[in-house]
Design a protein around this motif. Structure first.
Motif, PDB file in Angstrom:
ATOM      1  N   ARG A 127       4.469  13.573  15.997  1.00 31.52           N
ATOM      2  CA  ARG A 127       4.517  13.531  14.538  1.00 31.52           C
ATOM      3  C   ARG A 127       3.127  13.422  13.925  1.00 31.52           C
ATOM      4  NH1 ARG A 127       6.652   9.377  11.986  1.00 31.52           N
ATOM      5  NH2 ARG A 127       7.180  10.632  10.178  1.00 31.52           N
ATOM      6  N   ARG A 128       2.125  13.083  14.702  1.00 29.42           N
ATOM      7  CA  ARG A 128       0.793  12.904  14.109  1.00 29.42           C
ATOM      8  C   ARG A 128      -0.011  14.192  14.188  1.00 29.42           C
ATOM      9  NH1 ARG A 128      -3.565  11.901  17.666  1.00 29.42           N
ATOM     10  NH2 ARG A 128      -2.970  11.459  19.817  1.00 29.42           N
ATOM     11  N   ALA A 129      -1.022  14.273  13.365  1.00 27.22           N
ATOM     12  CA  ALA A 129      -1.876  15.448  13.374  1.00 27.22           C
ATOM     13  C   ALA A 129      -2.575  15.569  14.716  1.00 27.22           C
ATOM     14  CB  ALA A 129      -2.905  15.349  12.249  1.00 27.22           C
ATOM     15  N   TYR A 130      -2.596  16.775  15.240  1.00 25.21           N
ATOM     16  CA  TYR A 130      -3.269  17.006  16.511  1.00 25.21           C
ATOM     17  C   TYR A 130      -4.771  16.962  16.295  1.00 25.21           C
ATOM     18  CZ  TYR A 130      -4.379  18.916  21.066  1.00 25.21           C
ATOM     19  OH  TYR A 130      -4.879  19.076  22.334  1.00 25.21           O
ATOM     20  N   ARG A 131      -5.455  16.092  17.041  1.00 22.72           N
ATOM     21  CA  ARG A 131      -6.891  15.907  16.863  1.00 22.72           C
ATOM     22  C   ARG A 131      -7.719  16.621  17.928  1.00 22.72           C
ATOM     23  NH1 ARG A 131      -4.506  11.108  15.409  1.00 22.72           N
ATOM     24  NH2 ARG A 131      -5.084  10.320  13.351  1.00 22.72           N
ATOM     25  N   GLY A 132      -7.074  17.053  18.997  1.00 23.26           N
ATOM     26  CA  GLY A 132      -7.800  17.735  20.064  1.00 23.26           C
ATOM     27  C   GLY A 132      -8.280  16.774  21.135  1.00 23.26           C
TER      28      GLY A 132
END
Length: 425
Positions: A127-132
């Motif tokens: 659910r969280r933004a993918y940060r890499g």
């Protein structure tokens, strides 16, 4: 009459219980829908299929279509994939712009959102933004350097190479991460410095690449040649003893060089596995990398010369090291999430006055506790390199990748080092 009175007296409790049930079911349903909506890997399968078939126009159309409806949490992955497809298609200028946007977004996403992290504890990391991953952030600059090299912009390419080296040095020294420098970035730095006749800097970067990957075989030719040229007698003696069969005569005045960088194979993908956290008996789901098939060596031929491209960096190995470094933190977060879910489930059970509903809520919440399996899947598995001495002029390059040979055309200039980047699957 007594039955009616009994029902009337129980109505508020039934209402509260039903409200609790509805709340629990709505909450669980919302989480389930959110999990489905965040499955970036599944949604972009068609784009990856086109990309791996070298159908780059269709892959870009698919990604453009995905961009219209994709949730913000997947924005970074879309930029990374689009930039990689453009890079593979030889759209160097377009790729630099998209990857620059991805790099900017990485900087923004590194500032953690507290509210987002709280939401993750109650659902799952998807659910969280993918940060890499750390290595994916470094790969942005590696690809940018290759883009600029193809555009003949050596200074811009060197800026990106230095960024890779500085970023990873910070990770190693300040963040105490068990990483090492990337050999492909160092070798590319050597190529670019050599093209600009900065012999000392070129030797230093070639030497660092060799220390990181001692199995460079014939790729040590410029290292031997520049060790002698710059008067590094001890280094030259050591290298000549280790590589007695590598010819390294000085370049003739009119000689040019060609360095072919083959981005080979498919990067590893994440799959879910279970780990026991600190022998607590709690089995926590975490991601792990698995290879997507082998990456056979590629042969490159030009003007009667044929060389096997040598693996300078294996991203499959780098990815595993970087992921293993954060497994401990990931396990701790997942355990905290299990505790939070237990609290929510207990609240649902108490509100509805149903222990069974509380247990059911916890089981359903925990069933959604899936690790984040997103990753930059359009990256290659390896960076392989072959190099040649060639007379000035236009040359036809044959790249013999298993099952899919390709032909390329390059102009080599006297005294210069040309770079050709090729994508092979």
């Amino acid at each position: 009459m007594s039955n009616v009175s009994d029902i009337a007296s129980r109505a508020p409790r039934l209402s509260v219980r039903l409200t609790g049930v509805r709340w629990g079911l709505l909450f669980i349903t919302a989480l389930g829908l959110s999990g489905c909506a965040s499955d970036y890997v599944a949604r972009t399968a068609s784009a990856r299929s086109a990309y791996q078939s070298s159908d780059y126009p269709r892959a870009l159309r698919e990604l453009d279509g995905e961009e219209k409806d994709a949730p913000p949490r997947d924005q970074l992955l879309l930029l990374l994939d689009k930039g990689m497809v453009q890079h593979a298609a030889g759209q160097w200028e377009a790729s630099t712009k998209v990857l620059a946007e991805a790099d900017r977004l990485v900087g923004e996403l590194d500032i953690t959102s507290v509210s987002e992290e709280a939401g993750v504890l109650l659902s799952n990391e998807r659910r969280r933004a993918y940060r890499g991953e750390d290595f994916e952030k470094l790969m942005i600059s590696v690809l940018q350097a290759l883009n600029y090299a193809q555009l003949g912009r050596d200074e811009d390419a060197l800026v990106e190479v230095r960024r890779v080296n500085e970023r990873i040095e910070k990770m190693i020294t300040e963040e105490k991460k068990p990483y090492e420098q990337l050999a492909i970035a160092r070798y590319l730095g050597g190529v670019l410095y050599e093209d600009q006749r900065e012999w000392d800097s070129a030797f230093i970067d070639y030497m660092k690449a060799y220390e990181l990957e001692p199995r460079l075989d014939g790729l040590v030719e410029p290292l031997l040649r520049l060790a002698k040229k710059t008067g590094r007698d001890d280094a030259y003696a050591m290298l000549a003893q280790k590589f007695p069969d590598v010819a390294h005569a000085p370049l003739a005045p009119g000689d040019g060089q060609l360095v072919v960088v083959v981005e080979a194979g498919l990067s590893p993908e994440k799959m879910s596995t279970s780990r026991n956290y600190n022998d607590s008996g709690e089995l926590i789901s975490v991601p792990m990398y698995r290879d997507r098939g082998g990456t056979p060596p590629v042969r490159v031929a030009v003007e009667g010369q044929s060389e096997r491209a040598v693996t300078v960096t294996s991203l499959a190995r780098v990815a595993q090291v970087h992921l293993n470094d954060r497994i401990g933190r990931m396990l701790a977060k997942q355990l905290a999430g299990a505790v939070a879910k237990a609290g929510v489930a207990a609240g649902v059970g108490a509100l509805a006055k149903s222990k069974e509903l509380g247990v059911l809520t916890f089981l359903l919440l925990n069933a959604g506790n899936q690790p984040d399996l997103r990753s930059w899947l359009s990256l290659p598995a390896e960076f392989q390199v072959a190099r040649f001495r060639l007379p000035p002029g236009k040359h036809t390059i044959q790249v013999d990748a298993p099952g899919r040979p390709t032909t390329h055309f390059v102009e080599v200039k006297p005294g210069r080092v040309s770079v050709l980047v090729v994508r092979s699957y």
